[in-house]
Design an enzyme around this catalytic site. Structure first.
Site, short mmCIF file in Angstrom:
data_model
loop_
_atom_site.label_atom_id
_atom_site.label_comp_id
_atom_site.label_asym_id
_atom_site.label_seq_id
_atom_site.Cartn_x
_atom_site.Cartn_y
_atom_site.Cartn_z
CG HIS A 472 -1.25 7.52 16.63
ND1 HIS A 472 -0.04 6.86 15.77
CD2 HIS A 472 -0.82 7.91 17.80
CE1 HIS A 472 0.85 7.06 16.61
NE2 HIS A 472 0.63 7.55 17.87
N PRO A 473 -6.04 8.06 16.36
CG PRO A 473 -8.02 8.68 17.73
CD PRO A 473 -6.45 8.13 17.94
#
Length: 541
Positions: A472-473
């Protein structure tokens, strides 16, 4: 060098980019070009929900990024899969449909981003959604994105949900509804047992529109400017030849939390000293580009079982054939499974008002989804911190700026983050000791039982050694009014005309949950704002 043109040029056919292409091209009077560095989503594993076992770490559809060694992980480097194909990471992800908490979006608005509060974004979530359970106050049933219940149940996950309730956590049938807190089962972005990526939902129905051009194998190399106005995008095709796409109105970057800041820096937008050191001519000093990076770090606890799990089901060729047959005939069974079955959103203590940890519970175990399951009966209880304080960054590689950027996650660099991951691991181990789950566990495998539940330093060190990304950057092109922001509340790059960013990189703070649904919402919001701004400009003239 060849050149084509359109009113809007979208760079990146991922979760947000496909939405933008759909919504903008709905007006037959405008033209849209959608560029994607990867190819068509023809790999059959993309469309089978469990296909992420085959597509992650596959360079034909995955960028196969890797972080720099991270001090917070005791010097370990992590693989960071990102989709390089139509649909982007929504073609590779675990299909989990999670919006986050209303408070997430209200905080965005409070930070100087009007229009991004929960009351404003909820209608956009609903507009996208085709909810299997039907429409209500929180859900829509007429959108292109299919959201469905699991087509698979496994006793070990049911036992986890029951044990969590025994431990004092309430059951919640809809974590995207009135409240997020509690335990229950994931919904997934799938339609009749097949993945509903952003490309499937938003691009496929409109790909024949005459005013929409889709370019694949077109890797953007820089944004083209006339002064400080973006006028197009230069890209290289599969053979390495350079072309330019001209944008009559705007260029929109939707290349994700790694790709969008990377392209901005290559185009001369970023921290001036860093760009100069890498040989890039500075167009505008924007020190926030590539900063503010956030990710959800997951601690993956593995428990051996005294009864079969999915590990056993997939081990023999005979069982694999049975599973394949069931999927072929009914679009059900293990091949229709998302990355996790059960979930829980919990608070680590009374000091937080809303859940600050999330569980992903899987009826299988593996060191990595792309490496196959463990050779023993086991399940996984993954826990992540929802709102990390740690901030990382993305920087150009000085020796090869056009190559893969340097990714510095900076995990577990604050006391709050360390304390939260430790308490999350403790809660996981406590749940495992409640009925009926306790009777199904034969051994605590990772961490093993020798790690005392009250050993803070030992648990933290274990987390540093074994935790990994949950993919989940976010946050690397921060939205806001401050000097560290990259875009304003209408997603326009500060100090530049005709250039916006619309993907998870614009999040000022990461949402409290998985990021695919918010990325799609960002695409919806961006499309609305672009149309509104053009209409306002047309009226003014």
């Amino acid at each position: 060098m060849s050149e084509i043109s359109a009113d809007y040029v979208i760079v990146g056919a991922g979760s947000a980019g496909c939405v933008l292409a759909n919504r903008l091209s709905a007006d037959p009077n405008i033209t849209v070009i959608l560029m994607e560095a990867g190819g068509r989503d023809w790999n059959p594993w993309i469309h089978i929900p469990v296909g992420y076992f085959k597509t992650m770490h596959n360079p034909s559809v995955d960028w196969c990024y890797r972080t720099e060694p991270d001090p917070g992980l005791n010097g370990r480097a992590l693989d960071w899969p990102r989709g390089k194909v139509l649909g982007g990471s929504s073609s590779l992800n675990g299909l989990l449909y999670v919006r986050g908490q209303p408070q997430d979006y209200d905080r965005w608005a409070q930070k100087g981003n009007p229009g991004w509060g929960w009351d404003e974004v909820l209608p956009l979530f609903k507009r996208s959604e085709c909810q299997e359970r039907g429409a209500d106050e929180f859900h829509g049933d007429a959108g292109p994105l299919s959201v469905s219940n699991m087509r698979l149940q496994r006793p070990i996950c049911d036992a986890w949900v029951a044990a969590a309730q025994e431990a004092g956590y309430p059951f919640n049938p809809d974590y995207n509804g009135a409240t997020q807190e509690g335990v229950g089962y994931f919904q997934l972005t799938a339609r009749k047992g097949r993945r509903c990526s952003s490309a499937v939902a938003f691009l496929n129905p409109v790909r024949k529109r005459e005013n929409l051009t889709i370019l694949t194998r077109a890797q953007a190399s820089r944004v083209v400017f006339d002064g400080t106005r973006a006028t197009g995008v230069a890209y290289r095709d599969r053979a390495g030849a350079e072309h330019v796409v001209t944008a009559g109105r705007e260029v929109i970057l939707s290349s994700g939390a790694i790709g969008s800041p990377h392209l901005l820096m290559l185009s001369g937008l970023g921290e001036a000293a860093h760009l100069k050191a890498c040989g890039i001519e500075v167009l505008r000093d924007l020190p926030g580009v590539g900063g503010n990076m956030q990710d959800h770090l997951q601690a993956r606890l593995v428990f051996k079982c005294n009864e079969p799990t999915l590990n056993d089901e997939v081990r023999s060729l005979y069982n694999q054939a049975r599973i394949a047959l069931k999927y072929a005939m009914f679009r059900a069974g293990p091949m229709a499974m998302a990355a996790s079955l059960a979930t829980g959103f919990m608070r680590t203590g009374p000091h937080v008002e809303t859940p600050d940890i999330q569980f992903h519970v899987q009826p299988w175990s593996a060191d990595s989804p792309g490496e196959g399951v463990h050779p023993f009966s086991a399940f996984t209880m993954s826990v992540c911190q929802l709102r990390p304080e740690s901030r990382g960054k993305i920087r150009l590689a000085p020796d090869d700026p056009t190559g893969y950027p340097k990714i510095h996650p900076n995990y577990l660099s604050t006391e709050t983050d360390c304390r939260t991951i430790v308490e999350g691991v403790r809660i996981a181990r406590r749940i495992a000791r409640h009925a009926p789950l306790d009777s199904k566990i034969s051994e605590e495998f990772r961490p093993d039982a020798s790690l005392d539940l009250d050993d803070y330093e030992g648990t933290l060190d274990w987390a540093r050694n074994y935790s990994t990304t949950i993919y989940h950057p976010t946050g690397t092109c921060k939205m806001g009014p401050g000097g560290d922001a990259v875009v304003d509340a209408r997603l326009r790059v500060h100090g530049i005309t005709g250039l916006r960013v619309a993907d998870c990189s614009i999040m000022p703070e990461i949402v409290s949950g998985n990021t695919n649904a918010p990325a799609i919402m960002i695409g919806e919001k961006a499309a609305d704002m672009i149309r509104e701004d053009h209409s306002a400009g047309a009226r003014a003239t």
